[in-house]
Design a protein around this motif. Sequence first.
Motif, mmCIF file in Angstrom:
data_model
loop_
_atom_site.group_PDB
_atom_site.id
_atom_site.type_symbol
_atom_site.label_atom_id
_atom_site.label_comp_id
_atom_site.label_asym_id
_atom_site.label_seq_id
_atom_site.Cartn_x
_atom_site.Cartn_y
_atom_site.Cartn_z
ATOM 1 N N MET A 53 0.819 -1.207 0.000
ATOM 2 C CA MET A 53 0.000 0.000 0.000
ATOM 3 C C MET A 53 0.854 1.259 0.000
ATOM 4 N N SER A 54 1.931 1.251 0.790
ATOM 5 C CA SER A 54 2.812 2.413 0.829
ATOM 6 C C SER A 54 3.432 2.664 -0.537
ATOM 7 N N HIS A 55 3.818 1.590 -1.211
ATOM 8 C CA HIS A 55 4.397 1.725 -2.549
ATOM 9 C C HIS A 55 3.366 2.285 -3.529
ATOM 10 N N GLU A 56 2.140 1.782 -3.450
ATOM 11 C CA GLU A 56 1.089 2.254 -4.354
ATOM 12 C C GLU A 56 0.736 3.717 -4.094
ATOM 13 N N LEU A 57 0.816 4.138 -2.841
ATOM 14 C CA LEU A 57 0.492 5.527 -2.503
ATOM 15 C C LEU A 57 1.548 6.504 -3.003
ATOM 16 N N ARG A 58 2.781 6.049 -3.121
ATOM 17 C CA ARG A 58 3.854 6.962 -3.534
ATOM 18 C C ARG A 58 3.675 7.448 -4.970
ATOM 19 N N THR A 59 3.127 6.609 -5.831
ATOM 20 C CA THR A 59 2.981 6.989 -7.237
ATOM 21 C C THR A 59 2.071 8.199 -7.425
ATOM 22 N N PRO A 60 0.838 8.192 -6.892
ATOM 23 C CA PRO A 60 0.010 9.396 -7.046
ATOM 24 C C PRO A 60 0.561 10.606 -6.301
ATOM 25 N N MET A 61 1.250 10.387 -5.178
ATOM 26 C CA MET A 61 1.826 11.513 -4.445
ATOM 27 C C MET A 61 2.926 12.188 -5.256
ATOM 28 N N ASN A 62 3.723 11.400 -5.946
ATOM 29 C CA ASN A 62 4.747 11.979 -6.826
ATOM 30 C C ASN A 62 4.099 12.774 -7.946
ATOM 31 N N GLY A 63 2.948 12.272 -8.429
ATOM 32 C CA GLY A 63 2.221 13.001 -9.470
ATOM 33 C C GLY A 63 1.694 14.331 -8.962
ATOM 34 N N ILE A 64 1.180 14.343 -7.741
ATOM 35 C CA ILE A 64 0.677 15.580 -7.135
ATOM 36 C C ILE A 64 1.809 16.596 -6.983
ATOM 37 N N GLN A 65 2.959 16.125 -6.491
ATOM 38 C CA GLN A 65 4.097 17.027 -6.330
ATOM 39 C C GLN A 65 4.542 17.610 -7.673
ATOM 40 N N GLY A 66 4.542 16.768 -8.702
ATOM 41 C CA GLY A 66 4.946 17.229 -10.029
ATOM 42 C C GLY A 66 4.014 18.287 -10.579
ATOM 43 N N MET A 67 2.711 18.085 -10.421
ATOM 44 C CA MET A 67 1.737 19.054 -10.910
ATOM 45 C C MET A 67 1.825 20.382 -10.147
ATOM 46 N N LEU A 68 2.052 20.305 -8.838
ATOM 47 C CA LEU A 68 2.201 21.523 -8.043
ATOM 48 C C LEU A 68 3.452 22.294 -8.449
ATOM 49 N N TYR A 69 4.509 21.554 -8.760
ATOM 50 C CA TYR A 69 5.745 22.201 -9.217
ATOM 51 C C TYR A 69 5.501 22.941 -10.539
ATOM 52 N N LEU A 70 4.756 22.310 -11.443
ATOM 53 C CA LEU A 70 4.443 22.964 -12.719
ATOM 54 C C LEU A 70 3.528 24.172 -12.502
ATOM 55 N N LEU A 71 2.591 24.040 -11.555
ATOM 56 C CA LEU A 71 1.664 25.130 -11.279
ATOM 57 C C LEU A 71 2.393 26.364 -10.746
ATOM 58 N N LYS A 72 3.458 26.120 -9.988
ATOM 59 C CA LYS A 72 4.236 27.240 -9.453
ATOM 60 C C LYS A 72 4.828 28.111 -10.564
ATOM 61 N N GLY A 73 5.097 27.506 -11.694
ATOM 62 C CA GLY A 73 5.719 28.234 -12.797
ATOM 63 C C GLY A 73 4.743 28.961 -13.697
ATOM 64 N N THR A 74 3.459 28.909 -13.380
ATOM 65 C CA THR A 74 2.454 29.583 -14.197
ATOM 66 C C THR A 74 2.156 30.979 -13.637
ATOM 67 N N SER A 75 1.341 31.717 -14.353
ATOM 68 C CA SER A 75 0.989 33.082 -13.931
ATOM 69 C C SER A 75 -0.117 33.036 -12.878
ATOM 70 N N ILE A 76 0.280 33.007 -11.623
ATOM 71 C CA ILE A 76 -0.685 33.015 -10.520
ATOM 72 C C ILE A 76 -0.329 34.155 -9.572
ATOM 73 N N ASP A 77 -1.329 34.672 -8.875
ATOM 74 C CA ASP A 77 -1.070 35.810 -7.988
ATOM 75 C C ASP A 77 -0.441 35.330 -6.678
ATOM 76 N N ASN A 78 -0.082 36.262 -5.815
ATOM 77 C CA ASN A 78 0.624 35.942 -4.574
ATOM 78 C C ASN A 78 -0.190 35.042 -3.658
ATOM 79 N N LYS A 79 -1.500 35.299 -3.583
ATOM 80 C CA LYS A 79 -2.352 34.478 -2.731
ATOM 81 C C LYS A 79 -2.408 33.043 -3.231
ATOM 82 N N GLN A 80 -2.531 32.872 -4.534
ATOM 83 C CA GLN A 80 -2.546 31.532 -5.122
ATOM 84 C C GLN A 80 -1.189 30.840 -4.925
#
Length: 273
Positions: A53-80
């Motif tokens: 289960m721990s191994h299976e959980l790591r895959t989607p968590m890595n995906g979430i981290q990757g998407m958040l990293y990409l989101l940081k590089g987009t045009s978002i305001d300070n609050k976002q």
Amino acid sequence: STTVEELAEAKKSVLDFNQRLENKVQERTQELKSATLKAEASAQAKSEFLATMSHELRTPMNGIQGMLYLLKGTSIDNKQQQYVDIASQSATDLLSLINNILDLAKSDANKLELNIEEFDLNKLLEDVISLLSASIKNEALTLQLNNSSIDSGIVSGDPAKLKQVLLNLIGNAIKFSQQGQITVTAKLDKFHNDSEYRLTVSIKDSGCGISQKVLPKLFERFVQADSSSTRQHDGSGLGLAISKQLCELMQGNITVDSILGEGSCFTFVITLL
């Protein structure tokens, strides 16, 4: 006087009693063996389930981290940006918890092994310090590395597990220190006719310290330095337990000295080649 028949009958009774006793002992022994096998099978199944289960959980968590990293590089305001930073830190904390659970499950199932490879010790230490320094939001707190005594840092060992111990211990020091300085001191010594190295790392902080009552059981699972209902810091109590197991796996140990209100110093020693 006792007749021959009476003696024979008494002897037969003793033999019968001994046989019944022996049968009872064998029966109880078999029951105990069966119960032991069931308990071991249950523990094995639980550990394998947690590991899977721990191994299976790591895959989607890595995906979430990757998407958040990409989101940081987009045009978002300070609050976002602030929201994304909080979500990213939460994802990092959750992934760390998952990794600890995975390693504990592997340890229980006797599947926790070292992956030996050659690596640059100085670079690993500097990378960890750089990563954690960037995570410090409090300007009143600084993180310093002293590895000046390590000349050639090319060694062999398990860099991933060493990094995990460093992240756990230094991360804790940051969490429990509001101001001042955290100093990480690393020293590498040869031993066993220069065929092996002994790495000693101490992490000294200026944080809140740990109660003397807690210190003896600090490295047990799910034990926290502050377990009161008003504690200021979250945590699972797994980081120190897995750090201890990893150090022992790398033929070393971990100790702590602390004074409540004055800070702590965690020191671990491991063997490298």
